[in-house]
Design a protein around this motif. Structure first.
Motif, PDB file in Angstrom:
ATOM      1  N   ALA A  41       0.824  -1.210   0.000  1.00  0.00           N
ATOM      2  CA  ALA A  41       0.000   0.000   0.000  1.00  0.00           C
ATOM      3  C   ALA A  41       0.859   1.261   0.000  1.00  0.00           C
ATOM      4  CB  ALA A  41      -0.937  -0.003   1.208  1.00  0.00           C
ATOM      5  N   THR A  42       1.891   1.300   0.833  1.00  0.00           N
ATOM      6  CA  THR A  42       2.743   2.494   0.897  1.00  0.00           C
ATOM      7  C   THR A  42       3.628   2.617  -0.340  1.00  0.00           C
ATOM      8  OG1 THR A  42       4.311   1.212   2.268  1.00  0.00           O
ATOM      9  CG2 THR A  42       2.776   2.680   3.407  1.00  0.00           C
ATOM     10  N   ALA A  43       4.035   1.498  -0.908  1.00  0.00           N
ATOM     11  CA  ALA A  43       4.833   1.545  -2.138  1.00  0.00           C
ATOM     12  C   ALA A  43       4.008   2.130  -3.274  1.00  0.00           C
ATOM     13  CB  ALA A  43       5.318   0.146  -2.504  1.00  0.00           C
ATOM     14  N   MET A  44       2.739   1.732  -3.344  1.00  0.00           N
ATOM     15  CA  MET A  44       1.867   2.245  -4.400  1.00  0.00           C
ATOM     16  C   MET A  44       1.577   3.729  -4.195  1.00  0.00           C
ATOM     17  SD  MET A  44       0.534   1.177  -7.138  1.00  0.00           S
ATOM     18  CE  MET A  44      -0.766   1.481  -8.337  1.00  0.00           C
ATOM     19  N   LEU A  45       1.362   4.139  -2.955  1.00  0.00           N
ATOM     20  CA  LEU A  45       1.089   5.552  -2.671  1.00  0.00           C
ATOM     21  C   LEU A  45       2.289   6.440  -3.006  1.00  0.00           C
ATOM     22  CD1 LEU A  45      -0.882   5.479   0.712  1.00  0.00           C
ATOM     23  CD2 LEU A  45      -1.709   6.297  -1.506  1.00  0.00           C
ATOM     24  N   THR A  46       3.467   5.849  -3.004  1.00  0.00           N
ATOM     25  CA  THR A  46       4.672   6.616  -3.311  1.00  0.00           C
ATOM     26  C   THR A  46       4.681   7.093  -4.759  1.00  0.00           C
ATOM     27  OG1 THR A  46       5.939   5.366  -1.668  1.00  0.00           O
ATOM     28  CG2 THR A  46       7.199   6.541  -3.337  1.00  0.00           C
ATOM     29  N   VAL A  47       4.146   6.277  -5.658  1.00  0.00           N
ATOM     30  CA  VAL A  47       4.215   6.618  -7.083  1.00  0.00           C
ATOM     31  C   VAL A  47       2.867   6.974  -7.701  1.00  0.00           C
ATOM     32  CG1 VAL A  47       6.297   5.260  -7.477  1.00  0.00           C
ATOM     33  CG2 VAL A  47       4.070   4.161  -7.692  1.00  0.00           C
TER      34      VAL A  47
ATOM     35  N   PRO B 148      -3.359  10.174  -4.848  1.00  0.00           N
ATOM     36  CA  PRO B 148      -4.577  10.909  -5.201  1.00  0.00           C
ATOM     37  C   PRO B 148      -4.262  12.384  -5.407  1.00  0.00           C
ATOM     38  CG  PRO B 148      -4.949   9.483  -3.301  1.00  0.00           C
ATOM     39  CD  PRO B 148      -3.475   9.504  -3.544  1.00  0.00           C
ATOM     40  N   SER B 149      -4.970  13.017  -6.333  1.00  0.00           N
ATOM     41  CA  SER B 149      -4.719  14.437  -6.602  1.00  0.00           C
ATOM     42  C   SER B 149      -5.180  15.323  -5.456  1.00  0.00           C
ATOM     43  CB  SER B 149      -5.430  14.854  -7.894  1.00  0.00           C
ATOM     44  OG  SER B 149      -6.820  14.575  -7.813  1.00  0.00           O
TER      45      SER B 149
ATOM     46  N   ARG C 286      -5.000  12.311   0.068  1.00  0.00           N
ATOM     47  CA  ARG C 286      -3.653  11.740   0.032  1.00  0.00           C
ATOM     48  C   ARG C 286      -3.061  11.653   1.438  1.00  0.00           C
ATOM     49  NH1 ARG C 286      -1.607  15.103  -3.236  1.00  0.00           N
ATOM     50  NH2 ARG C 286      -0.566  16.509  -1.782  1.00  0.00           N
ATOM     51  N   ARG C 287      -3.185  12.725   2.192  1.00  0.00           N
ATOM     52  CA  ARG C 287      -2.639  12.751   3.545  1.00  0.00           C
ATOM     53  C   ARG C 287      -3.356  11.751   4.455  1.00  0.00           C
ATOM     54  NH1 ARG C 287       0.913  16.045   5.587  1.00  0.00           N
ATOM     55  NH2 ARG C 287       1.086  16.429   7.828  1.00  0.00           N
ATOM     56  N   THR C 288      -4.653  11.615   4.289  1.00  0.00           N
ATOM     57  CA  THR C 288      -5.427  10.650   5.079  1.00  0.00           C
ATOM     58  C   THR C 288      -4.953   9.232   4.820  1.00  0.00           C
ATOM     59  OG1 THR C 288      -7.385  12.078   5.072  1.00  0.00           O
ATOM     60  CG2 THR C 288      -7.732   9.744   5.564  1.00  0.00           C
TER      61      THR C 288
END
Length: 218
Positions: free
Chosen positions: A74-80, A83-84, A89-91
């Motif tokens: 999940a964190t790897a995907m959020l890195t690249v 959300p706009s 995104r912060r949540t």
């Protein structure tokens, strides 16, 4: 329980295939992106189903491993792929960070319980493996704190963040299948080191790309 097990096995198989493709093809290319997305979706389902089944069966090492794999992917995907919307995104970043800390707490607690037994094990697994998984989750979560409050990962550090989390999640899936389920393979293979080859390849790939990204990229 039957549906969860079916989903766990099915998505686990898909994740291994998609992960192998993502590791083999040109990084950043079309096939890398497409196989990576399939890997992420499959891993999220597989790891969550695995953690659920393990919790119901009281296999605590699998609970920690499932949570760790879910957190890393999940964190790897959020890195690249973020959300706009900044609030959303912060949540998501805070939520996944908390999963990392929770995984670490579970891992250290179960490891502590293992040290209390005569054989230094819990559910048949040594305390050390609980502590290793807990430490990885803790390191990841602390890096998330840094990423949130101090400085956003950028450039090669952003790529490295994505890389090591994805690859370690792939390592967890590969070792769980080839080593954890060795009984599914012919007896002749079980008596050799051949089943360890895919696991070693994933680890070597992780080291290679991490060193190349951090040392060679501008």
């Amino acid at each position: 329980m039957t549906i969860a097990l079916f989903l766990h096995i099915l998505t686990g198989s898909i994740a291994l295939a998609a992960g192998a493709i993502a590791l083999a093809v040109t990084k950043g290319g079309k096939w890398h992106r497409k196989s990576g997305i399939v890997f992420v979706i499959a891993m999220l389902v597989m790891s969550s189903m695995g953690a659920l089944i393990a919790a119901m069966s009281m296999i605590r090492i699998s609970v920690v491993a499932g949570l760790l794999a879910f957190y890393l992917v999940a964190t790897a995907m959020l890195t690249v792929r973020q959300p706009s919307d900044a609030t959303r995104r912060r949540t998501l970043e805070i939520a996944t960070m908390l999963i990392g800390f929770a995984t670490s707490i579970f891992g250290f607690y179960f490891g502590y319980l293992a040290t209390l037994s005569a054989k230094n094990t819990l559910d048949g697994y040594p305390a050390a493996i609980y502590f290793v998984f807990a430490s990885i989750a803790l390191i990841g979560a602390l890096l998330d704190v840094r990423n949130l409050w101090l400085k956003k990962a950028s450039g090669k550090h952003r790529i490295a963040r994505h890389l090591w989390r994805m690859c370690f999640a792939m390592y967890l899936a590969t070792s769980a299948f080839f080593l954890g389920q060795a009984k599914l393979f012919p007896q002749a293979l079980q008596m050799t080191w051949l089943l360890a080859i895919p696991v070693v390849i994933v680890l070597l790939t992780l080291i290679y790309w991490l060193v190349r990204t951090l040392k060679l990229r501008a």
